[in-house]
Design a protein around this motif. Structure first.
Motif, PDB file in Angstrom:
ATOM      1  N   LYS A 112     -57.581 -30.534 -26.736  1.00 38.58           N
ATOM      2  CA  LYS A 112     -56.675 -30.035 -27.926  1.00 38.58           C
ATOM      3  C   LYS A 112     -57.064 -28.745 -28.690  1.00 38.58           C
ATOM      4  O   LYS A 112     -56.481 -27.839 -28.932  1.00 38.58           O
ATOM      5  CB  LYS A 112     -56.742 -31.056 -28.847  1.00 38.58           C
ATOM      6  N   GLU A 113     -58.574 -28.690 -28.816  1.00 41.02           N
ATOM      7  CA  GLU A 113     -59.235 -27.503 -29.460  1.00 41.02           C
ATOM      8  C   GLU A 113     -59.150 -26.442 -28.633  1.00 41.02           C
ATOM      9  O   GLU A 113     -58.911 -25.124 -28.899  1.00 41.02           O
ATOM     10  CB  GLU A 113     -60.437 -28.004 -30.042  1.00 41.02           C
ATOM     11  N   LYS A 114     -59.499 -26.661 -27.202  1.00 39.80           N
ATOM     12  CA  LYS A 114     -59.768 -25.479 -26.458  1.00 39.80           C
ATOM     13  C   LYS A 114     -58.250 -25.134 -25.757  1.00 39.80           C
ATOM     14  O   LYS A 114     -58.685 -23.690 -25.486  1.00 39.80           O
ATOM     15  CB  LYS A 114     -60.801 -25.974 -25.268  1.00 39.80           C
ATOM     16  N   TYR A 115     -57.614 -25.993 -25.507  1.00 40.05           N
ATOM     17  CA  TYR A 115     -56.454 -25.612 -24.840  1.00 40.05           C
ATOM     18  C   TYR A 115     -55.178 -25.916 -25.575  1.00 40.05           C
ATOM     19  O   TYR A 115     -54.340 -26.825 -25.183  1.00 40.05           O
ATOM     20  CB  TYR A 115     -56.202 -26.270 -23.387  1.00 40.05           C
ATOM     21  N   PRO A 116     -54.818 -25.321 -26.835  1.00 36.95           N
ATOM     22  CA  PRO A 116     -53.907 -25.990 -27.789  1.00 36.95           C
ATOM     23  C   PRO A 116     -52.515 -25.611 -27.132  1.00 36.95           C
ATOM     24  O   PRO A 116     -51.373 -26.350 -27.702  1.00 36.95           O
ATOM     25  CB  PRO A 116     -54.150 -25.020 -29.033  1.00 36.95           C
ATOM     26  N   ASP A 117     -52.319 -24.613 -26.591  1.00 37.12           N
ATOM     27  CA  ASP A 117     -50.979 -24.241 -26.007  1.00 37.12           C
ATOM     28  C   ASP A 117     -50.614 -24.424 -24.608  1.00 37.12           C
ATOM     29  O   ASP A 117     -49.523 -23.612 -23.843  1.00 37.12           O
ATOM     30  CB  ASP A 117     -50.603 -22.520 -26.519  1.00 37.12           C
ATOM     31  N   GLU A 118     -51.475 -24.909 -23.745  1.00 37.76           N
ATOM     32  CA  GLU A 118     -51.313 -25.222 -22.658  1.00 37.76           C
ATOM     33  C   GLU A 118     -51.103 -26.586 -22.070  1.00 37.76           C
ATOM     34  O   GLU A 118     -51.125 -27.551 -22.845  1.00 37.76           O
ATOM     35  CB  GLU A 118     -52.852 -24.918 -21.592  1.00 37.76           C
ATOM     36  N   LYS A 119     -50.440 -26.742 -21.186  1.00 37.73           N
ATOM     37  CA  LYS A 119     -50.068 -28.249 -20.538  1.00 37.73           C
ATOM     38  C   LYS A 119     -51.206 -28.774 -19.659  1.00 37.73           C
ATOM     39  O   LYS A 119     -51.753 -27.947 -18.757  1.00 37.73           O
ATOM     40  CB  LYS A 119     -48.897 -28.260 -19.691  1.00 37.73           C
ATOM     41  N   ILE A 120     -51.770 -29.779 -19.977  1.00 35.36           N
ATOM     42  CA  ILE A 120     -53.113 -30.285 -18.997  1.00 35.36           C
ATOM     43  C   ILE A 120     -52.585 -31.406 -18.258  1.00 35.36           C
ATOM     44  O   ILE A 120     -52.115 -32.148 -18.567  1.00 35.36           O
ATOM     45  CB  ILE A 120     -54.181 -30.892 -20.398  1.00 35.36           C
ATOM     46  N   ILE A 121     -53.177 -31.057 -17.329  1.00 38.86           N
ATOM     47  CA  ILE A 121     -53.127 -31.989 -15.923  1.00 38.86           C
ATOM     48  C   ILE A 121     -54.547 -32.489 -15.719  1.00 38.86           C
ATOM     49  O   ILE A 121     -55.450 -31.671 -15.297  1.00 38.86           O
ATOM     50  CB  ILE A 121     -52.546 -31.318 -14.812  1.00 38.86           C
ATOM     51  N   GLU A 122     -54.888 -33.963 -16.059  1.00 40.09           N
ATOM     52  CA  GLU A 122     -56.071 -34.523 -15.544  1.00 40.09           C
ATOM     53  C   GLU A 122     -56.051 -35.190 -14.432  1.00 40.09           C
ATOM     54  O   GLU A 122     -55.130 -35.703 -13.876  1.00 40.09           O
ATOM     55  CB  GLU A 122     -56.297 -35.432 -16.691  1.00 40.09           C
ATOM     56  N   TYR A 123     -57.202 -35.132 -14.005  1.00 37.26           N
ATOM     57  CA  TYR A 123     -57.458 -35.913 -12.294  1.00 37.26           C
ATOM     58  C   TYR A 123     -58.434 -36.669 -12.600  1.00 37.26           C
ATOM     59  O   TYR A 123     -59.606 -36.577 -13.112  1.00 37.26           O
ATOM     60  CB  TYR A 123     -57.984 -34.715 -11.398  1.00 37.26           C
ATOM     61  N   HIS A 124     -58.056 -37.903 -12.345  1.00 40.70           N
ATOM     62  CA  HIS A 124     -59.277 -39.122 -12.522  1.00 40.70           C
ATOM     63  C   HIS A 124     -59.507 -39.894 -11.238  1.00 40.70           C
ATOM     64  O   HIS A 124     -58.533 -39.970 -10.289  1.00 40.70           O
ATOM     65  CB  HIS A 124     -58.238 -40.452 -13.309  1.00 40.70           C
ATOM     66  N   GLY A 125     -60.532 -40.096 -11.161  1.00 38.48           N
ATOM     67  CA  GLY A 125     -61.157 -40.964  -9.761  1.00 38.48           C
ATOM     68  C   GLY A 125     -60.858 -42.456  -9.866  1.00 38.48           C
ATOM     69  O   GLY A 125     -61.996 -43.014  -9.523  1.00 38.48           O
ATOM     70  N   ILE A 126     -59.687 -42.815  -9.473  1.00 39.29           N
ATOM     71  CA  ILE A 126     -59.293 -44.151  -9.340  1.00 39.29           C
ATOM     72  C   ILE A 126     -59.013 -44.316  -7.748  1.00 39.29           C
ATOM     73  O   ILE A 126     -58.173 -43.553  -7.443  1.00 39.29           O
ATOM     74  CB  ILE A 126     -58.280 -44.495 -10.142  1.00 39.29           C
ATOM     75  N   ALA A 127     -59.839 -45.287  -7.035  1.00 41.80           N
ATOM     76  CA  ALA A 127     -59.658 -45.218  -5.738  1.00 41.80           C
ATOM     77  C   ALA A 127     -58.433 -46.017  -5.308  1.00 41.80           C
ATOM     78  O   ALA A 127     -57.881 -46.822  -6.167  1.00 41.80           O
ATOM     79  CB  ALA A 127     -61.106 -46.117  -5.162  1.00 41.80           C
ATOM     80  N   TYR A 128     -58.228 -46.162  -4.053  1.00 45.58           N
ATOM     81  CA  TYR A 128     -56.905 -46.552  -3.588  1.00 45.58           C
ATOM     82  C   TYR A 128     -56.946 -48.178  -3.824  1.00 45.58           C
ATOM     83  O   TYR A 128     -55.904 -48.825  -3.952  1.00 45.58           O
ATOM     84  CB  TYR A 128     -56.694 -46.231  -2.212  1.00 45.58           C
ATOM     85  N   ASP A 129     -58.095 -48.564  -3.534  1.00 41.81           N
ATOM     86  CA  ASP A 129     -58.037 -50.103  -3.633  1.00 41.81           C
ATOM     87  C   ASP A 129     -58.088 -50.616  -5.125  1.00 41.81           C
ATOM     88  O   ASP A 129     -58.004 -51.854  -5.372  1.00 41.81           O
ATOM     89  CB  ASP A 129     -59.121 -51.013  -3.021  1.00 41.81           C
ATOM     90  N   GLU A 130     -57.821 -49.715  -6.218  1.00 42.49           N
ATOM     91  CA  GLU A 130     -57.630 -49.999  -7.659  1.00 42.49           C
ATOM     92  C   GLU A 130     -56.617 -49.437  -8.143  1.00 42.49           C
ATOM     93  O   GLU A 130     -56.190 -48.995  -9.296  1.00 42.49           O
ATOM     94  CB  GLU A 130     -59.066 -49.386  -8.320  1.00 42.49           C
ATOM     95  N   ILE A 131     -55.582 -49.341  -7.068  1.00 46.74           N
ATOM     96  CA  ILE A 131     -54.170 -48.765  -7.589  1.00 46.74           C
ATOM     97  C   ILE A 131     -53.458 -49.489  -8.990  1.00 46.74           C
ATOM     98  O   ILE A 131     -52.990 -48.593  -9.539  1.00 46.74           O
ATOM     99  CB  ILE A 131     -53.247 -48.678  -6.511  1.00 46.74           C
ATOM    100  N   GLU A 132     -53.790 -50.628  -9.046  1.00 48.60           N
ATOM    101  CA  GLU A 132     -53.347 -51.256 -10.249  1.00 48.60           C
ATOM    102  C   GLU A 132     -53.632 -50.609 -11.629  1.00 48.60           C
ATOM    103  O   GLU A 132     -52.931 -50.658 -12.584  1.00 48.60           O
ATOM    104  CB  GLU A 132     -53.550 -52.942 -10.317  1.00 48.60           C
TER     105      GLU A 132
END
Length: 240
Positions: A112-132
């Motif tokens: 929020k402080e570093k990118y106040p005016d940008e749209k943030i897209i986060e990438y999380h490392g959840i594996a296929y067998d933990e799709i739930e």
């Protein structure tokens, strides 16, 4: 609106596999963020340095002003029935305060402080067998490349090994390399912690002696230690 692509990197096998493949496939990466809980295994910190050298991209290290021990023992609760009580004590299935204090709140504030005016897209490392796990997250700005690539946890670990990352054998001891003091580890992993990391185990005993809730709902640290010693003695007895 300008988009910023932020990789959430824990240092474990899944987030490492995700990051390495994203770099390999030349996907957009504006920043890689690691949140230090202050109770990571020593091997994790070494691994992060190795990954930085390999991908030649700096990894932003974030941490709260206070460490895990402070929130465990000394943080003064400000409201509710427990107002004035010191410390959150050990986390459990119902109250995983460590996740919010050391990861969610820290990342949210930083972005929020570093990118106040940008749209943030986060990438999380959840594996296929933990799709739930991914289905429980309603935030639309989070993407899960491993699920898109159908990469399971086992495949993620093998992928990392093939790239030369071994965590100095950490995954040969533990199924998951979350915080070393996590009460949600299974008994097998806690026994390995007791036997191979005596300094960390002793710190657990000290913490438990200073807080109002025992380490787990079924065992105190002392009870676990006695249990593990009994098991080892039974193994050594002749005829068993």
């Amino acid at each position: 609106m300008i988009k910023k692509h932020i990789v959430s990197f824990s240092g474990g096998k899944d987030s490492t596999a995700m990051l390495l493949r994203m770099v390999e496939e030349k996907m957009n990466i504006d920043e890689i963020i690691f949140c230090d809980t202050t109770v990571e295994f020593p091997e994790i910190y070494n691994h992060i340095e190795e990954v930085e050298k390999y991908i030649k991209i700096p990894i932003t290290k974030l941490k709260t002003q206070e460490n895990f021990e402070y929130y465990l023992l000394n943080y003064e609760k400000k409201k509710g029935k427990a107002e004035g009580q010191l410390g959150y004590s050990f986390p459990d299935h119902k109250n995983r305060w460590c996740t919010s204090k050391f990861k969610k709140e820290v990342i949210k504030k930083y972005l929020k402080e570093k990118y106040p005016d940008e749209k943030i897209i986060e990438y999380h490392g959840i594996a296929y067998d933990e799709i739930e796990r991914s289905k429980k997250n309603n935030e639309k700005n989070i993407q899960y490349p491993l699920i898109r690539w159908n990469m399971t946890e086992k495949e993620c670990l093998q992928y990392c090994y093939e790239k030369g990352f071994t965590w100095k054998g950490l995954y040969e001891k533990f199924d998951r390399v979350s915080c070393w003091c996590c009460p949600l580890k299974n008994l097998k992993e806690l026994k390995i912690l007791y036997k191979t990391y005596p300094e960390l185990w002793n710190r657990l005993k000290i913490w438990e002696s200073k807080t109002y809730r025992k380490f787990r709902s079924d065992y105190t640290v002392e009870e676990l230690e006695k249990k593990f010693k009994r098991e080892d003695q039974q193994i050594r007895l002749p005829g068993l």
